[in-house]
Design a protein around this motif. Structure first.
Motif, PDB file in Angstrom:
ATOM      1  N   GLU A  11       0.834  -1.218   0.000  1.00 49.19           N
ATOM      2  CA  GLU A  11       0.000   0.000   0.000  1.00 49.19           C
ATOM      3  C   GLU A  11       0.864   1.261   0.000  1.00 49.19           C
ATOM      4  O   GLU A  11       0.564   2.238  -0.697  1.00 49.19           O
ATOM      5  N   PHE A  12       1.949   1.228   0.784  1.00 46.65           N
ATOM      6  CA  PHE A  12       2.845   2.382   0.817  1.00 46.65           C
ATOM      7  C   PHE A  12       3.572   2.551  -0.523  1.00 46.65           C
ATOM      8  O   PHE A  12       3.747   3.665  -1.013  1.00 46.65           O
ATOM      9  N   GLU A  13       3.989   1.395  -1.101  1.00 39.86           N
ATOM     10  CA  GLU A  13       4.725   1.462  -2.361  1.00 39.86           C
ATOM     11  C   GLU A  13       3.850   1.938  -3.518  1.00 39.86           C
ATOM     12  O   GLU A  13       4.342   2.502  -4.493  1.00 39.86           O
ATOM     13  N   SER A  14       2.536   1.704  -3.395  1.00 41.85           N
ATOM     14  CA  SER A  14       1.623   2.135  -4.456  1.00 41.85           C
ATOM     15  C   SER A  14       1.508   3.662  -4.522  1.00 41.85           C
ATOM     16  O   SER A  14       1.085   4.234  -5.522  1.00 41.85           O
ATOM     17  N   LYS A  15       1.897   4.323  -3.434  1.00 42.47           N
ATOM     18  CA  LYS A  15       1.853   5.788  -3.407  1.00 42.47           C
ATOM     19  C   LYS A  15       3.188   6.340  -2.903  1.00 42.47           C
ATOM     20  O   LYS A  15       3.234   7.275  -2.095  1.00 42.47           O
ATOM     21  N   LYS A  16       4.270   5.740  -3.396  1.00 39.50           N
ATOM     22  CA  LYS A  16       5.592   6.110  -2.902  1.00 39.50           C
ATOM     23  C   LYS A  16       5.985   7.552  -3.199  1.00 39.50           C
ATOM     24  O   LYS A  16       6.799   8.142  -2.487  1.00 39.50           O
ATOM     25  N   ASP A  17       5.373   8.127  -4.242  1.00 34.04           N
ATOM     26  CA  ASP A  17       5.689   9.530  -4.563  1.00 34.04           C
ATOM     27  C   ASP A  17       5.024  10.500  -3.598  1.00 34.04           C
ATOM     28  O   ASP A  17       5.355  11.698  -3.588  1.00 34.04           O
ATOM     29  N   GLU A  18       4.093  10.004  -2.828  1.00 34.13           N
ATOM     30  CA  GLU A  18       3.342  10.874  -1.919  1.00 34.13           C
ATOM     31  C   GLU A  18       3.722  10.639  -0.455  1.00 34.13           C
ATOM     32  O   GLU A  18       3.059  11.140   0.452  1.00 34.13           O
ATOM     33  N   LEU A  19       4.747   9.835  -0.227  1.00 32.58           N
ATOM     34  CA  LEU A  19       5.083   9.470   1.150  1.00 32.58           C
ATOM     35  C   LEU A  19       5.750  10.604   1.909  1.00 32.58           C
ATOM     36  O   LEU A  19       6.626  11.306   1.393  1.00 32.58           O
ATOM     37  N   SER A  20       5.311  10.746   3.148  1.00 37.07           N
ATOM     38  CA  SER A  20       5.938  11.718   4.041  1.00 37.07           C
ATOM     39  C   SER A  20       7.145  11.065   4.703  1.00 37.07           C
ATOM     40  O   SER A  20       7.369   9.860   4.567  1.00 37.07           O
ATOM     41  N   GLU A  21       7.875  11.820   5.453  1.00 34.30           N
ATOM     42  CA  GLU A  21       9.020  11.260   6.171  1.00 34.30           C
ATOM     43  C   GLU A  21       8.566  10.185   7.164  1.00 34.30           C
ATOM     44  O   GLU A  21       9.234   9.169   7.354  1.00 34.30           O
ATOM     45  N   GLU A  22       7.435  10.453   7.782  1.00 34.82           N
ATOM     46  CA  GLU A  22       6.881   9.489   8.734  1.00 34.82           C
ATOM     47  C   GLU A  22       6.513   8.185   8.025  1.00 34.82           C
ATOM     48  O   GLU A  22       6.748   7.091   8.538  1.00 34.82           O
ATOM     49  N   ASP A  23       5.929   8.336   6.813  1.00 32.45           N
ATOM     50  CA  ASP A  23       5.562   7.148   6.022  1.00 32.45           C
ATOM     51  C   ASP A  23       6.802   6.358   5.599  1.00 32.45           C
ATOM     52  O   ASP A  23       6.813   5.122   5.626  1.00 32.45           O
ATOM     53  N   GLU A  24       7.846   7.086   5.212  1.00 37.09           N
ATOM     54  CA  GLU A  24       9.086   6.430   4.795  1.00 37.09           C
ATOM     55  C   GLU A  24       9.717   5.660   5.966  1.00 37.09           C
ATOM     56  O   GLU A  24      10.289   4.584   5.781  1.00 37.09           O
ATOM     57  N   LYS A  25       9.576   6.257   7.147  1.00 40.38           N
ATOM     58  CA  LYS A  25      10.072   5.570   8.343  1.00 40.38           C
ATOM     59  C   LYS A  25       9.293   4.265   8.578  1.00 40.38           C
ATOM     60  O   LYS A  25       9.867   3.224   8.908  1.00 40.38           O
ATOM     61  N   LYS A  26       7.962   4.338   8.370  1.00 40.95           N
ATOM     62  CA  LYS A  26       7.121   3.137   8.515  1.00 40.95           C
ATOM     63  C   LYS A  26       7.497   2.073   7.489  1.00 40.95           C
ATOM     64  O   LYS A  26       7.481   0.889   7.780  1.00 40.95           O
ATOM     65  N   VAL A  27       7.812   2.539   6.270  1.00 40.14           N
ATOM     66  CA  VAL A  27       8.212   1.604   5.211  1.00 40.14           C
ATOM     67  C   VAL A  27       9.490   0.861   5.600  1.00 40.14           C
ATOM     68  O   VAL A  27       9.598  -0.355   5.430  1.00 40.14           O
ATOM     69  N   ARG A  28      10.451   1.610   6.143  1.00 41.20           N
ATOM     70  CA  ARG A  28      11.716   0.970   6.567  1.00 41.20           C
ATOM     71  C   ARG A  28      11.464  -0.043   7.694  1.00 41.20           C
ATOM     72  O   ARG A  28      12.031  -1.134   7.708  1.00 41.20           O
ATOM     73  N   ASN A  29      10.615   0.364   8.633  1.00 42.97           N
ATOM     74  CA  ASN A  29      10.282  -0.554   9.743  1.00 42.97           C
ATOM     75  C   ASN A  29       9.580  -1.812   9.236  1.00 42.97           C
ATOM     76  O   ASN A  29       9.849  -2.926   9.714  1.00 42.97           O
TER      77      ASN A  29
END
Length: 228
Positions: free
Chosen positions: A75-93
């Protein structure tokens, strides 16, 4: 009198000896070992079964967690261009979590495979132990059949001998035998000791023995016969 009861007792002791020997052959030992092996292996397979169930429960839980994490990551990767820093942190986790879960799944798979290998090995050993038991039992049955024939013959001779043995003497014999005393009748030794326990006969008992020709040993309760 004493000759008849001793011959009777001799046959009884032969029966006891045959029974002891028959219950302690190499085949009865092999049968006992096979039964012990099967019992031990069955306990082991029960433990393996419980362990497998536990591992499968863990596997199911981790797989569910992995599928959930992978779905969230998608779900995060489907909107990777719109990710916030917080979202990117969640993706790494999530990525780290997925790696750990995949690693745990790999370990669990190995554990389950190992359990299956051990289970199959135990099952094979149970089959082999049962085969050994079957072979040993067949050989022991042959021996037992021969022994039972000898015992039956001795018992028949004893039944016939009972007709000519003093009833009181025979009753004393059977009463003592019921108390696990065998031999029941023994001769006094030349130095006047009990022929069973080899304890010296007391002086007052020696006089009684010589007069009555028999006494009860005060040590082992056998009946001592005086033979001049």
């Amino acid at each position: 009198m004493d000759k008849q009861i001793f011959e009777y007792q001799n046959r009884d002791m032969q029966i006891s000896k045959l029974q002891r020997e028959n219950s302690a052959t190499q085949h009865t030992k092999a049968m006992s070992e096979a039964i012990s092996t099967v019992k031990s292996l069955q306990e082991k397979t029960d433990e393996l079964g419980k362990d497998a169930e536990t591992q499968l429960v863990y596997f199911s839980k981790i797989k569910t967690s992995l599928e959930k994490a992978e779905k969230e990551l998608e779900e995060f990767e489907s909107k990777k261009d719109e990710l916030s820093e917080e979202d990117e942190k969640k993706v790494r986790n999530l990525a780290n979590q997925i790696n750990k879960l995949q690693s745990n799944l790999t370990v669990l798979k190995r554990n389950i495979e190992k359990i299956n290998e051990l289970f199959e090995d135990a099952k094979h050993k149970v089959i082999e132990a049962k085969k050994k038991h079957k072979v040993a039992k067949e050989k022991q049955d042959e021996i037992s059949k021969d022994v039972e024939g000898k015992i039956s013959k001795l018992k028949a001779e004893m039944v016939e001998m009972e007709k000519s043995i003093d009833k009181d003497l025979l009753k004393k014999y059977k009463d003592c035998k019921a108390d696990n005393i065998l031999p029941v009748f023994v001769y006094a030794t030349p130095d006047l000791a009990c022929g069973g326990c080899m304890q010296k006969i007391a002086t007052n008992e020696v006089n009684k023995l010589k007069q009555d020709k028999k006494i009860v040993c005060e040590h082992c309760r056998r009946i001592i016969i005086y033979k001049e």
